[in-house]
Design a protein around this motif. Structure first.
Motif, PDB file in Angstrom:
ATOM      1  N   ILE A   8       0.849  -1.183   0.000  1.00  0.00           N
ATOM      2  CA  ILE A   8       0.000   0.000   0.000  1.00  0.00           C
ATOM      3  C   ILE A   8       0.889   1.239   0.000  1.00  0.00           C
ATOM      4  O   ILE A   8       0.697   2.170  -0.769  1.00  0.00           O
ATOM      5  CB  ILE A   8      -0.926   0.019   1.240  1.00  0.00           C
ATOM      6  CG1 ILE A   8      -1.760  -1.259   1.287  1.00  0.00           C
ATOM      7  CG2 ILE A   8      -1.826   1.244   1.212  1.00  0.00           C
ATOM      8  CD1 ILE A   8      -2.621  -1.389   2.524  1.00  0.00           C
ATOM      9  N   LEU A   9       1.911   1.218   0.855  1.00  0.00           N
ATOM     10  CA  LEU A   9       2.835   2.344   0.919  1.00  0.00           C
ATOM     11  C   LEU A   9       3.678   2.469  -0.333  1.00  0.00           C
ATOM     12  O   LEU A   9       4.046   3.548  -0.746  1.00  0.00           O
ATOM     13  CB  LEU A   9       3.778   2.178   2.109  1.00  0.00           C
ATOM     14  CG  LEU A   9       3.147   2.366   3.471  1.00  0.00           C
ATOM     15  CD1 LEU A   9       4.159   2.007   4.533  1.00  0.00           C
ATOM     16  CD2 LEU A   9       2.697   3.800   3.625  1.00  0.00           C
ATOM     17  N   THR A  21      -5.122 -12.406  -1.971  1.00  0.00           N
ATOM     18  CA  THR A  21      -5.164 -11.339  -0.978  1.00  0.00           C
ATOM     19  C   THR A  21      -4.100 -10.297  -1.288  1.00  0.00           C
ATOM     20  O   THR A  21      -4.371  -9.093  -1.324  1.00  0.00           O
ATOM     21  CB  THR A  21      -4.940 -11.896   0.445  1.00  0.00           C
ATOM     22  OG1 THR A  21      -5.884 -12.904   0.706  1.00  0.00           O
ATOM     23  CG2 THR A  21      -5.066 -10.797   1.489  1.00  0.00           C
ATOM     24  N   VAL A  22      -2.877 -10.749  -1.499  1.00  0.00           N
ATOM     25  CA  VAL A  22      -1.780  -9.824  -1.818  1.00  0.00           C
ATOM     26  C   VAL A  22      -2.103  -9.041  -3.089  1.00  0.00           C
ATOM     27  O   VAL A  22      -1.971  -7.817  -3.138  1.00  0.00           O
ATOM     28  CB  VAL A  22      -0.451 -10.592  -1.994  1.00  0.00           C
ATOM     29  CG1 VAL A  22       0.629  -9.688  -2.553  1.00  0.00           C
ATOM     30  CG2 VAL A  22       0.003 -11.197  -0.674  1.00  0.00           C
ATOM     31  N   ASN A  23      -2.555  -9.763  -4.119  1.00  0.00           N
ATOM     32  CA  ASN A  23      -2.859  -9.107  -5.391  1.00  0.00           C
ATOM     33  C   ASN A  23      -3.973  -8.079  -5.257  1.00  0.00           C
ATOM     34  O   ASN A  23      -3.933  -7.011  -5.862  1.00  0.00           O
ATOM     35  CB  ASN A  23      -3.250 -10.143  -6.451  1.00  0.00           C
ATOM     36  CG  ASN A  23      -2.040 -10.845  -7.043  1.00  0.00           C
ATOM     37  OD1 ASN A  23      -0.908 -10.525  -6.730  1.00  0.00           O
ATOM     38  ND2 ASN A  23      -2.284 -11.821  -7.899  1.00  0.00           N
ATOM     39  N   LEU A  24      -4.983  -8.416  -4.443  1.00  0.00           N
ATOM     40  CA  LEU A  24      -6.108  -7.504  -4.284  1.00  0.00           C
ATOM     41  C   LEU A  24      -5.686  -6.227  -3.575  1.00  0.00           C
ATOM     42  O   LEU A  24      -6.043  -5.125  -3.974  1.00  0.00           O
ATOM     43  CB  LEU A  24      -7.233  -8.196  -3.501  1.00  0.00           C
ATOM     44  CG  LEU A  24      -8.578  -7.465  -3.509  1.00  0.00           C
ATOM     45  CD1 LEU A  24      -9.122  -7.399  -4.932  1.00  0.00           C
ATOM     46  CD2 LEU A  24      -9.574  -8.165  -2.593  1.00  0.00           C
ATOM     47  N   ILE A  25      -4.887  -6.368  -2.528  1.00  0.00           N
ATOM     48  CA  ILE A  25      -4.394  -5.204  -1.804  1.00  0.00           C
ATOM     49  C   ILE A  25      -3.598  -4.303  -2.750  1.00  0.00           C
ATOM     50  O   ILE A  25      -3.776  -3.082  -2.778  1.00  0.00           O
ATOM     51  CB  ILE A  25      -3.489  -5.632  -0.618  1.00  0.00           C
ATOM     52  CG1 ILE A  25      -4.321  -6.332   0.438  1.00  0.00           C
ATOM     53  CG2 ILE A  25      -2.783  -4.424  -0.028  1.00  0.00           C
ATOM     54  CD1 ILE A  25      -3.498  -6.897   1.582  1.00  0.00           C
ATOM     55  N   TYR A  45      11.191   2.406  -3.985  1.00  0.00           N
ATOM     56  CA  TYR A  45      12.526   1.813  -3.852  1.00  0.00           C
ATOM     57  C   TYR A  45      12.809   1.416  -2.414  1.00  0.00           C
ATOM     58  O   TYR A  45      13.516   0.436  -2.155  1.00  0.00           O
ATOM     59  CB  TYR A  45      13.584   2.777  -4.386  1.00  0.00           C
ATOM     60  CG  TYR A  45      13.324   3.088  -5.834  1.00  0.00           C
ATOM     61  CD1 TYR A  45      12.789   4.311  -6.218  1.00  0.00           C
ATOM     62  CD2 TYR A  45      13.547   2.125  -6.818  1.00  0.00           C
ATOM     63  CE1 TYR A  45      12.497   4.568  -7.545  1.00  0.00           C
ATOM     64  CE2 TYR A  45      13.256   2.377  -8.135  1.00  0.00           C
ATOM     65  CZ  TYR A  45      12.732   3.600  -8.492  1.00  0.00           C
ATOM     66  OH  TYR A  45      12.427   3.853  -9.806  1.00  0.00           O
ATOM     67  N   ALA A  46      12.231   2.183  -1.490  1.00  0.00           N
ATOM     68  CA  ALA A  46      12.369   1.811  -0.083  1.00  0.00           C
ATOM     69  C   ALA A  46      11.743   0.442   0.136  1.00  0.00           C
ATOM     70  O   ALA A  46      12.274  -0.409   0.859  1.00  0.00           O
ATOM     71  CB  ALA A  46      11.687   2.850   0.811  1.00  0.00           C
ATOM     72  N   MET A  47      10.610   0.211  -0.532  1.00  0.00           N
ATOM     73  CA  MET A  47       9.934  -1.071  -0.390  1.00  0.00           C
ATOM     74  C   MET A  47      10.768  -2.203  -0.956  1.00  0.00           C
ATOM     75  O   MET A  47      10.877  -3.268  -0.350  1.00  0.00           O
ATOM     76  CB  MET A  47       8.586  -1.039  -1.096  1.00  0.00           C
ATOM     77  CG  MET A  47       7.679  -2.156  -0.634  1.00  0.00           C
ATOM     78  SD  MET A  47       6.245  -2.315  -1.673  1.00  0.00           S
ATOM     79  CE  MET A  47       7.018  -3.027  -3.101  1.00  0.00           C
TER      80      MET A  47
END
Lengths: 101, 233
Positions: free
Chosen positions: B20-21, B132-136, B168-170
């Motif tokens: 999300i971030l 779940t991951v894809n939906l988020i 990039y932080a992610m």
């Protein structure tokens, strides 16, 4: 019809098919060990490349913020393991570097 | 709903939350830029909903501004996103059995970011987890696009820029801890960075090909340096 709809649909198609194709195929195939190893390494090489590319293609004035944010996020994740906190810290460090440097 | 499935969904939510971030700010940047490029909100939303590929969406805006033809834009998009084919292949070997039949949906959701999260959770790739991951990720992307289009201008530039770097932080937050799990993974990471640096310096390959070449060469060198599949992993 919007003037951009054809190009958007075209882009969507050429983006989607390469994503789907390997999933459909490789599910059925058995691969040899060196190929399995190759695929296993892809996350590590690709992530590193995406980060390197992000740094190399950033504006010179954004460079300290980019490098700082990346190192802060990476270090925090390495030592604390909390992903969301790490990303927030990275953004925070970038913000400070942009504002004050 | 079975307990396993609930657990997978919960794990998916935990694993997906950094997305999300990573995504929302970039999507906002895209929404804002699209508006400045003269796209309607319908076109902008359609791009994020149908193409769903960050870098190429920005390139699309660049090419529109440069007056490039539709055919060339589509070709450039194809090349830039071709690396997802390799990521898809990499993931496919770790998908759990309950995913078969749902591959068309799973395939749609493969991006740099979801691939990163999924491949660093490769022991968990059940259908519920992946969806779940894809939906988020997907909701963050289209939500961010809409918000960026509608209100993006009010955010101060310094904040916009630092949020943009969140991507990039992610990536770093996902990659660095893996070295703690197994120091050996430093090798492909360093090979990747060095190989890409060399490719970048030659300037010979254009966007898309440079990344693909980097991944193929670095991963290939990695196989040579590290040997064939390690059965313990």
């Amino acid at each position: 019809m919007s003037r951009y709809l054809p190009v958007i649909l075209g882009m969507a198609l050429v983006t989607y098919l390469p994503r789907l194709f390997p999933l459909m195929l490789l599910n059925k195939l058995r691969l040899r060990p060196s190929m399995m190893r190759f695929l296993q390494l892809v996350p590590y090489t690709s992530l590193s490349i995406l980060i390197a590319r992000g740094i190399l293609t950033s504006d010179p004035e954004m460079l300290p913020a980019a490098v700082g944010g990346i190192l802060a996020a990476g270090a925090l994740a390495y030592w604390k393991g909390n992903l969301v906190l790490s990303v927030l810290s990275g953004i925070g460090v970038s913000f400070l570097l942009i504002t004050f440097i | 709903m079975s307990d396993d499935r609930k657990k997978s969904i919960r794990q998916g939510m935990v694993a997906g939350s950094p997305l999300i971030l990573g995504y929302f700010p970039i999507a906002m940047a895209f929404g804002l830029l699209a508006k400045n490029t003269g796209l309607t909100i319908m076109d902008t939303s359609a791009t994020s909903m149908l193409v769903y590929a960050g870098a190429s969406q920005f390139m699309f805006l660049d090419l529109v501004r440069a007056g490039v033809s539709t055919g060339s834009i589509i070709l450039a998009t194809f090349l830039l996103n071709l690396r997802h084919m390799m990521m898809s292949a990499s993931l496919s070997v770790n998908l759990k059995k309950d995913t078969s039949g749902f591959l068309p949906i799973i395939g749609f959701g493969i991006t740099d970011e979801t691939f990163s999260v999924l491949s660093f959770n490769k022991d968990k790739l059940s259908l519920a987890f992946i969806l779940t991951v894809n939906l988020i990720a997907y909701l963050s992307w289209i939500g961010g696009t809409a918000v960026g289009y509608l209100v993006g201008e009010v955010i101060p530039k310094a904040l916009q820029d630092s949020l943009g770097l969140g991507l990039y932080a992610m990536f770093a937050a996902l990659l660095f801890p893996s070295f703690k799990v197994n120091k050996d993974y430093l090798k492909p990471a360093l090979l990747g960075a060095m190989t890409y640096f060399a490719i970048f310096k030659t300037g010979l390959l254009s966007s898309g090909w440079d990344i693909i070449a980097g991944i193929v060469i670095a991963s290939g060198l990695g196989v040579i340096v590290m040997g064939k599949e390690d059965k313990d992993e």
